[in-house]
Design a protein around this motif. Structure first.
Motif, short mmCIF file in Angstrom:
data_model
loop_
_atom_site.label_atom_id
_atom_site.label_comp_id
_atom_site.label_asym_id
_atom_site.label_seq_id
_atom_site.Cartn_x
_atom_site.Cartn_y
_atom_site.Cartn_z
N ASN A 216 -3.13 -2.83 -2.87
CA ASN A 216 -3.23 -4.17 -3.45
C ASN A 216 -3.01 -5.06 -2.37
OD1 ASN A 216 -1.68 -6.56 -5.02
ND2 ASN A 216 -3.45 -5.91 -6.34
N THR B 182 0.02 5.40 1.25
CA THR B 182 -0.80 6.30 1.81
C THR B 182 -0.33 7.68 1.92
OG1 THR B 182 0.15 5.88 4.20
CG2 THR B 182 -1.78 4.25 3.11
N SER C 190 0.73 -1.29 -0.09
CA SER C 190 -0.05 0.00 0.03
C SER C 190 0.89 1.26 -0.13
CB SER C 190 -0.96 0.11 1.22
OG SER C 190 -0.11 -0.18 2.18
N THR D 215 -13.10 -0.22 -5.02
CA THR D 215 -12.35 -1.39 -5.01
C THR D 215 -12.65 -2.22 -6.52
OG1 THR D 215 -12.66 -1.48 -2.54
CG2 THR D 215 -12.08 -3.54 -3.83
N ASP E 211 -7.68 -4.40 -5.79
CA ASP E 211 -6.91 -3.18 -6.03
C ASP E 211 -7.96 -2.23 -5.33
OD1 ASP E 211 -4.31 -3.68 -7.36
OD2 ASP E 211 -5.61 -4.21 -8.79
N SER E 212 -7.45 -1.05 -4.64
CA SER E 212 -8.49 -0.06 -4.04
C SER E 212 -7.69 1.11 -3.81
CB SER E 212 -8.94 -0.64 -2.60
OG SER E 212 -7.92 -0.70 -1.84
N VAL E 213 -8.91 2.03 -3.89
CA VAL E 213 -8.34 3.45 -3.41
C VAL E 213 -9.48 4.01 -2.27
CG1 VAL E 213 -9.64 4.58 -5.43
CG2 VAL E 213 -8.06 5.93 -3.77
N LYS F 150 -5.47 6.25 0.75
CA LYS F 150 -4.69 4.90 0.64
C LYS F 150 -4.83 4.22 -0.66
CE LYS F 150 -3.94 0.52 3.21
NZ LYS F 150 -4.47 -0.33 4.31
N LEU F 151 -3.93 3.92 -1.15
CA LEU F 151 -3.87 2.92 -2.43
C LEU F 151 -3.24 1.83 -2.02
CD1 LEU F 151 -2.24 5.75 -4.76
CD2 LEU F 151 -4.63 5.35 -4.62
N SER G 35 -14.34 4.25 -0.57
CA SER G 35 -13.47 3.74 -1.11
C SER G 35 -14.13 3.10 -2.61
CB SER G 35 -12.92 2.51 -0.21
OG SER G 35 -14.01 1.33 -0.10
#
Length: 313
Positions: free
Chosen positions: A100, A88, A86, A148, A129-131, A97-98, A146
């Motif tokens: 995987n 942040t 990640s 995802t 994968d998320s932001v 926060k980005l 978020s």
């Protein structure tokens, strides 16, 4: 060595910022025995957990801070796999926060995790994968947003959008103050397809969990309900932990029920429970004993017994 020290002194004198780097991890080894619902028995010695996490943070000034984490997991002879990672950015605005990662088992981690029921009573965790954005705390209350993407293809530009996999957006709220901690979230998925083509595709999800520390013990509970193209899945858990000096005891019981899927074989109710005892030899070394029993839809219940020595660093 002298050149390195001189270079560091020059950078310090010039006011340049340094990244703070740490290396942490866990290694757990022991013995387990298992019996699946089909009657297959396995037992023996081996490695249970082996991962290393590299973390670096940097003060960007003006109240901003950047941090990155990368992990290697599942060490074996000649191999290691990628773990959670990640990036942040935190400041007065909150946190972005980005990542995987697989993320935590939502229900089994209601009070820190006892005997994980994901992949047993609940569905197995998947890599995403998320932001995500988390607001600052307002008297213990925080909000989150978020996005995802779930996909089997890892890497830039080959995610859910390229593979027409499902993506989700979530809105969450959490409150933590003193002995009380509660959180809840609502999630909506796109790429739902149709009931005929993909009856199991998720449409929406509501989930909530909370815990309260009574001093002598901590009690936690949680529930998740997923509305699918056809039918719903409801999962729940009740858990308790009790610290007794160096010994910590824990118990959890969970269930999962699929309703109105239209297919009798898919309308399955599962249940399971776990017992765990952790004896701390020090702050970083522990003896662990755990027993998990669950119904995985076979002719009998499955079970797993583990005896481990765990060391964190």
């Amino acid at each position: 060595m002298k050149k390195t020290l001189i270079a560091l002194a020059v950078l310090a004198a010039s006011g340049a910022s340094f990244a703070q780097v740490s290396i942490t991890g866990e290694y757990a080894y022991g013995w387990n025995t298992s019996n699946s619902s089909t009657g297959v028995e396995k037992s023996g010695l081996g490695v249970d957990t082996s991962f290393v996490k590299f973390a670096a943070s940097e003060d960007l000034g003006g109240g901003l801070k950047a941090a990155a984490e990368m992990s290697l997991d599942g060490f074996a002879r000649g191999t290691a796999t990628g773990g959670d990672n990640s990036l942040t950015l935190t400041g007065g605005f909150g946190r972005i926060k980005l990542a995987n990662d697989k993320g935590a088992d939502y229900l089994s981690s209601v009070i820190g995790g006892i005997a994980g029921l994901d992949g047993k009573v609940y569905g197995a965790r998947t890599i995403n994968d998320s932001v995500a954005y988390t607001s600052p705390s307002f008297g213990g209350l925080t909000f989150g947003l978020s996005h995802t993407e779930h996909t089997n293809a890892q890497g830039l530009g080959v995610g859910a959008a390229s593979n027409n996999d499902q993506r989700s957006n979530s809105l969450s709220a959490s409150y933590a103050a003193g002995p009380l901690a509660v959180t809840g979230a609502f999630t909506s998925w796109d790429n739902q397809s149709t009931e005929a083509a993909a009856p199991n595709n998720a449409k929406t999800r509501v989930r909530a969990k909370g815990s309260y520390n009574f001093g002598a013990f901590t009690l936690g509970a949680g529930v998740v309900q997923v509305q699918r193209n056809k039918g719903t899945t409801t999962e729940s858990i009740l858990a308790v932990t009790a610290p007794l000096g160096a010994l910590t005891l824990g118990f959890d019981v969970g269930s999962s029920k699929r309703d109105d899927s239209g297919t009798v074989a898919n309308d399955i109710t599962k249940s399971g429970y776990g017992l765990k005892a952790v004896y701390a030899l020090s702050k970083r070394t522990s003896l662990v004993g755990a027993y998990t029993n669950w119904d995985e839809g076979g002719t009998q219940r499955a079970n797993l017994t583990e005896l481990l020595v765990s060391h964190t660093f």
